[in-house]
Design an enzyme around this catalytic site. Structure first.
Site, PDB file in Angstrom:
ATOM      1  CG  ASP A  65      63.029  14.863  67.894  1.00  0.00           C
ATOM      2  OD1 ASP A  65      62.294  13.909  67.575  1.00  0.00           O
ATOM      3  OD2 ASP A  65      64.005  14.749  68.671  1.00  0.00           O
ATOM      4  CG  ASP A  90      62.351   9.785  68.970  1.00  0.00           C
ATOM      5  OD1 ASP A  90      62.256  10.865  68.370  1.00  0.00           O
ATOM      6  OD2 ASP A  90      63.036   9.619  70.004  1.00  0.00           O
ATOM      7  CG  HIS A 124      66.116   7.135  73.277  1.00  0.00           C
ATOM      8  ND1 HIS A 124      64.828   6.776  73.009  1.00  0.00           N
ATOM      9  CD2 HIS A 124      66.348   8.271  72.551  1.00  0.00           C
ATOM     10  CE1 HIS A 124      64.299   7.670  72.171  1.00  0.00           C
ATOM     11  NE2 HIS A 124      65.203   8.585  71.864  1.00  0.00           N
ATOM     12  CG  HIS A 183      64.166   8.705  76.718  1.00  0.00           C
ATOM     13  ND1 HIS A 183      64.108   9.993  77.191  1.00  0.00           N
ATOM     14  CD2 HIS A 183      64.357   8.826  75.388  1.00  0.00           C
ATOM     15  CE1 HIS A 183      64.257  10.849  76.188  1.00  0.00           C
ATOM     16  NE2 HIS A 183      64.407  10.170  75.085  1.00  0.00           N
ATOM     17  CD  GLU A 213      67.736  11.365  69.926  1.00  0.00           C
ATOM     18  OE1 GLU A 213      67.396  12.525  69.660  1.00  0.00           O
ATOM     19  OE2 GLU A 213      67.100  10.633  70.711  1.00  0.00           O
ATOM     20  CD  GLU A 249      65.369  10.633  67.511  1.00  0.00           C
ATOM     21  OE1 GLU A 249      64.873  11.769  67.484  1.00  0.00           O
ATOM     22  OE2 GLU A 249      65.349   9.894  68.515  1.00  0.00           O
TER      23      GLU A 249
HETATM   24 MN    MN Z   1      64.911  10.272  70.581  1.00  0.00          MN
HETATM   25 MN    MN Z   2      63.416  12.537  68.769  1.00  0.00          MN
END
Ligand code: MN
Ligand code: MN
Length: 319
Positions: A94, A105, A174, A182, A207, A303
């Protein structure tokens, strides 16, 4: 909504894609997790033309997560860690790229044993269950319900044992804002009463975390991830001199983007862990400890970052 933010997000998404395709050409069992993280981070910096004199322009949005097996999220190697990636591991990679604070992200899971092929496929489809629903006016709680239903209607077989899958509800997708990984709203992974809606002009990370274990998580002790407290209205003068120096250094390099201790502990005068703990206890930074499935289950994660348009969405990181 400024066109700049979308352009920056698209640039960050292209860098993310190039970096992960490159990683896939050489990642293999036997490598040190430390070396994998450092190499990937160096590649992202190179592709983003990272400039230490202007660190806010473009670079890493947060530390490279290399969360293995029952660790679901927020683990990155420390400066001294020697752990190797193993043939039997499921490793969630990630990582994030930012351009002027606009963040992509995105994560995927690698496994070397074909026994996990089906599990990986379910994980990918679970995330796409959410992505397909995303769009203007979509109620976020409904996405969580569909994701949970999809994941929990599956089971997988590993070494002749059947495992029903659980959707980890304590982890969620998010909303993302500039400089804030976030922000605002969440994208739940379970059925909850949550009537917030997606709106045009918003960025979201979707995700999902299917697990063969309990679907509940506990905090690990080996915290590596931190972030400056966005809402901190504390007085920097309340900090002892050395901690203040560290805080200033972190802010100058990271603004409110996440970071890990490893990035600040590579110099000759290594900054001791207790300095980070002090900044946490004084609420200048927040810690994000690694999260482990309480039933020791195996967890996969996929994600993507999306942009909500007037009539649909753009899946930015799946370019
Ligand atoms: Mn994330
Ligand atoms: Mn992530």
């Amino acid at each position: 909504m400024s066109i700049d933010l979308l352009n920056n997000a698209q640039t960050a998404a292209e860098i993310h894609q190039e970096a992960r395709q490159w990683l896939r050409t050489w990642i293999k069992p036997g490598l040190k997790l430390f070396d994998i993280a450092e190499s990937l981070e160096a590649k992202v910096k190179e592709l983003a033309n990272y400039d230490e004199k202007e660190p806010w322009k473009a670079g890493l949005a947060f530390p490279t997560g290399l969360s293995v097996n029952s660790c679901a999220a927020h683990w990155t190697p420390s400066f001294r860690s020697n752990e190797l990636l193993k043939q039997s591991d499921l490793c969630k990679i990630d990582f994030g790229v930012h351009v002027n604070g606009t963040i992509i992200d995105s994560a995927f899971t690698v496994a070397f044993d074909p026994i996990y092929d089906e599990f990986l496929k379910i994980g990918k489809e679970a995330t796409y269950t959410g992505i397909k629903m995303a769009g203007p006016d979509q109620i976020l709680g409904e996405i969580g319900e569909e994701i949970q239903e999809f994941i929990e209607s599956h089971e997988i077989e590993i070494h002749n044992k059947i495992y029903p899958l659980k959707s980890i509800g304590e982890l969620s997708g998010h909303q993302i804002d500039q400089w804030q990984i976030h922000s605002g709203k969440a994208v739940p992974n379970i059925k909850i009463d949550y009537n917030e809606r997606m709106l045009p002009g918003e960025f979201y990370a979707i995700e999902t975390f299917p697990s063969t274990g309990s679907g509940k998580v506990r905090h690990g002790l080996d915290t590596s991830h931190y972030m400056i407290n966005y809402y901190n209205d504390l007085n920097i003068k309340d900090l002892p001199k050395k901690e203040r120096k560290l805080f200033d250094k972190i802010f100058l390099e990271r603004n409110t983007l996440a970071f890990c201790k490893r990035w600040f502990q590579r110099e000759k005068d290594e900054i001791p862990d207790k300095f980070f703990r002090k900044l946490v206890s004084k609420k200048f930074i927040k810690s994000y400890p690694p999260l482990y499935d309480t039933g020791n289950g195996l967890v996969v994660q996929f994600e993507h970052t999306l942009y909500i348009t007037e009539d649909g969405k753009m899946v930015l990181s799946d370019c």
